[in-house]
Design an enzyme around this catalytic site. Structure first.
Site, short mmCIF file in Angstrom:
data_model
loop_
_atom_site.label_atom_id
_atom_site.label_comp_id
_atom_site.label_asym_id
_atom_site.label_seq_id
_atom_site.Cartn_x
_atom_site.Cartn_y
_atom_site.Cartn_z
N LEU A 354 -12.11 -3.27 5.32
CA LEU A 354 -11.68 -3.14 3.93
C LEU A 354 -10.20 -3.43 3.76
CD1 LEU A 354 -13.54 0.17 2.96
CD2 LEU A 354 -14.17 -2.15 2.30
N GLY A 355 -9.40 -3.18 4.78
CA GLY A 355 -7.96 -3.40 4.70
C GLY A 355 -7.28 -2.89 5.95
N GLY A 358 0.14 -0.17 8.32
CA GLY A 358 0.90 0.31 9.46
C GLY A 358 0.23 1.40 10.24
N PHE A 359 -0.70 2.15 9.61
CA PHE A 359 -1.34 3.26 10.30
C PHE A 359 -2.75 2.95 10.76
CE2 PHE A 359 2.16 5.73 8.86
CZ PHE A 359 2.21 6.82 9.70
N GLY A 360 -3.16 1.70 10.71
CA GLY A 360 -4.47 1.35 11.23
C GLY A 360 -5.30 0.55 10.25
N VAL A 362 -9.02 0.01 8.04
CA VAL A 362 -10.02 0.80 7.32
C VAL A 362 -11.31 -0.02 7.22
CG1 VAL A 362 -10.58 2.02 5.19
CG2 VAL A 362 -8.22 1.94 5.98
N ASP A 473 4.20 8.58 -0.11
CA ASP A 473 3.86 7.15 -0.18
C ASP A 473 2.98 6.86 -1.40
OD1 ASP A 473 4.04 4.56 0.65
OD2 ASP A 473 2.44 4.69 2.14
#
Length: 613
Positions: A354-355, A358-360, A362, A473
């Protein structure tokens, strides 16, 4: 995984032989909701159901009952009473409670394990095709379902937003209301009765040492026939949780008649509670005698085998505890197996992506057996300590419940990878609607609703939860849109927590350029006003339909905040509204949110609003 669904301890005594020839039953004994199953003690009259998701506890009577007159279509009168006990290990986070349910099937398929009282899921909650009537004994306040508190009874029809609810308690003979604590561990008795003639459903609760009160706690005057099929099943359901245990100590049910009284002298002891020999139940004393005989016959050999087995068990337990850290003990009920997530996401294939950020990455997934859609964030981390600290925050955030927050359903750990499981939002993120759908333009009503939704989520994070949550964020990419075009704030990877009245301590600047408070660059400390700043930029972005920084435009328009401020100074603030709306918007609402966005994004933090109400 069928043995993970429900631990059923009970020594049930069935008072009748065949349900087909009579309209009720009486159980003396107990069963416990939650855990794994022990089939050897199951009665043929009780069924435990596997909903396809681990830890959703459902126990239903094996045979259906005829609830409706096949000629007139009206619902028969019915009556049930049961004695229950909720034993809480943690007074602050004690789980979700339990519910008595009338369902078209033996158990309710697709129920989520750790929410919705094990009755529903995010997809089917509240839809008319459920045909489920329930009485909830709720020990957790969930804002999503408009719960009045964390200690109430409610009548639910097809969903968990109760049509009627009141704090747990009863009216004494002198008509004084006396409160009861559902998770006190004390046995309490509940009556659920429907009078067909008056079309009235009554719910009563009281301690077992007093007679049934004359005045019910809840009364709902409504014809239940639209919600019932002719044949229905009765049972209990509970969401999982290691912080509490729910026991049913006795249960009686009857259609077209009064439920038979439960003999209090035959109530069993609750497992885990030690009583003296004089107060112990017959079952307890019998077990003690059997144990004494067995030990005397087997002698020293059995004792040696027992010691050897205990040593092996302790060794294995120590090994397990080393893997299962403290934060996982607290968060354990929400743990998914890697195998389930691997199957759900089709081996984390690129087509499911899906996308990424910076944190991984999805991935979209569909949980096996339940067909529930999920979003799985896959995160790698090289630092074991960093992983622990990060997930400790996520574990706390996983308790958040608000209709404008993306719900964290659970997690999974595998080696140096962490998997976070969220509700799937089919419409994706807000930035897609703003920038990546040239043939679709959000109308003003939708934009205004999205702004209010995000404001409501922030107010909950900053003011209404037990701790202050600093999101850090806020931007359109982290605002997801559900099927009804409601906005839900998500992605808490950078979030920080602190107690009310204290400032959180952060060691580095976090966030996305364009949304970062200028003051944080100097101080390095986040607080609620840094979130307010980002929200102000977000409001301007949604209203104007352009990014906070756009180097491709004319010089005076590069910085969104400066451009809107200059237009305001020139008396033309409405000129900044997204031109794609073609003047189809409410003038005073647009002016209001533009000024609100400028106020929230003021460079001086003290000038910004302290909270959004």
């Amino acid at each position: 995984m069928s043995c993970k669904i429900l631990m059923l301890y009970f020594f049930l005594r069935l008072a009748s032989a065949d349900n087909n020839n009579q309209s009720g039953f009486l159980f003396d004994g107990y069963f416990k909701l939650g855990g794994s199953v022990n089939h050897s003690h199951m009665s043929s009259r009780v069924i435990l159901t596997d909903s396809g998701l681990s830890e959703a506890g459902q126990v239903f009577y094996n045979d259906s009952f005829k609830f409706k007159n096949s000629t007139t279509g009206s619902v028969f009168s019915f009556s049930t009473t049961f004695i229950f006990s909720v034993i809480s290990k943690d007074p602050e986070f004690s789980g979700h409670g339990l519910a008595f349910a009338i369902s078209p099937s033996k158990g309710i398929p697709g129920a989520l394990p750790n929410q919705y009282l094990g009755l529903f899921n995010a997809t089917n909650n509240g839809i008319s095709s459920n045909h489920v009537i329930a009485v909830e004994l709720d020990t957790d306040q969930d804002f999503q379902f408009d719960d009045i508190d964390d200690n109430h009874l409610g009548i639910d029809i097809n969903g968990l937003v109760s049509v009627k609810s009141l704090p747990a308690g009863y009216h004494s003979d002198d008509w004084h209301f006396k409160e009861l604590v559902l998770k006190s561990g004390k046995p309490l008795q509940v009556w659920v009765e429907y009078e067909s003639l008056n079309q009235q459903l009554n719910v009563t609760i009281h301690p077992i040492n007093i007679p049934k009160p004359k005045l019910p706690l809840l009364s709902l005057k409504r014809d239940l026939s639209p919600y019932f099929y002719e044949l229905m099943y009765v049972g209990f359901s509970s969401a999982s949780g290691t912080n509490s245990s729910q026991y049913i100590l006795g249960w009686s049910f009857r259609v077209n008649g009064q439920a038979e009284e439960i003999n209090l002298s035959r109530l069993p002891d609750i497992p885990g509670f030690i009583r003296n020999e004089e107060g112990a139940g017959d079952g307890y004393r019998k077990q003690q005698k059997i144990l004494a005989v067995v030990l005397s016959l087997t002698g020293g050999i059995l004792l040696l085998l027992l010691i050897f087995g205990v040593l092996i068990m302790i060794s294995r337990r120590r090994k397990f505890i080393q893997v299962l850290e403290d934060w996982e003990v607290l968060y354990g009920p929400y743990r998914f197996s890697y195998n389930d997530l691997f199957i759900a996401t089709k081996a984390f294939g690129d087509k499911q992506l899906l996308g990424k950020g910076g944190f991984g990455r999805v991935y979209k997934g569909i949980l096996p057996f339940s067909n529930i859609q999920i979003a799985v964030k896959r995160i790698s981390h090289d630092s074991r300590q960093g992983m622990k600290e990060f997930v400790a925050e996520i574990a706390t955030i996983g308790r958040l419940r608000h209709p404008n927050l993306v719900r964290l359903l659970g997690y999974c750990r595998r080696k140096n990878e962490l998997f976070l499981v969220y509700d799937y939002m089919p419409n994706g993120s807000l930035d897609k609607f703003l920038y990546r759908l040239p043939n679709y333009v959000l109308n003003w009503k939708q934009r205004f609703k999205i702004i209010k939704d995000v404001a409501s989520a922030l107010f909950y994070l900053h003011q209404q939860w037990v701790q202050v949550i600093i999101h850090r964020d806020i931007k359109p990419a982290n605002v997801l849109i559900d099927n009804d075009m409601n906005a839900r704030l998500g992605d808490f990877g950078l979030a920080r927590l602190c107690d009310h009245g204290n400032d959180p301590q952060t060691s580095h600047v976090a966030g996305t350029p364009g949304y970062i408070d200028p003051d944080i660059v100097q101080s390095g400390k986040s607080n609620t006003r840094t979130d307010i700043y980002a929200f102000g930029v977000f409001v301007l972005e949604v209203t104007c339909g352009r990014r906070p920084v756009d180097p491709r435009t004319s010089t005076e328009k590069v910085m969104l905040i400066d451009w809107v401020l200059n237009c305001w100074d020139n008396g033309a603030i409405l000129d900044t509204v997204d031109s794609r709306l073609v003047n189809e918007y409410v003038l005073h609402e647009a002016e209001l949110v533009l000024k609100l966005g400028l106020l929230c994004s003021h460079p001086v933090a003290a000038v910004r609003p302290a909270c959004l109400v």
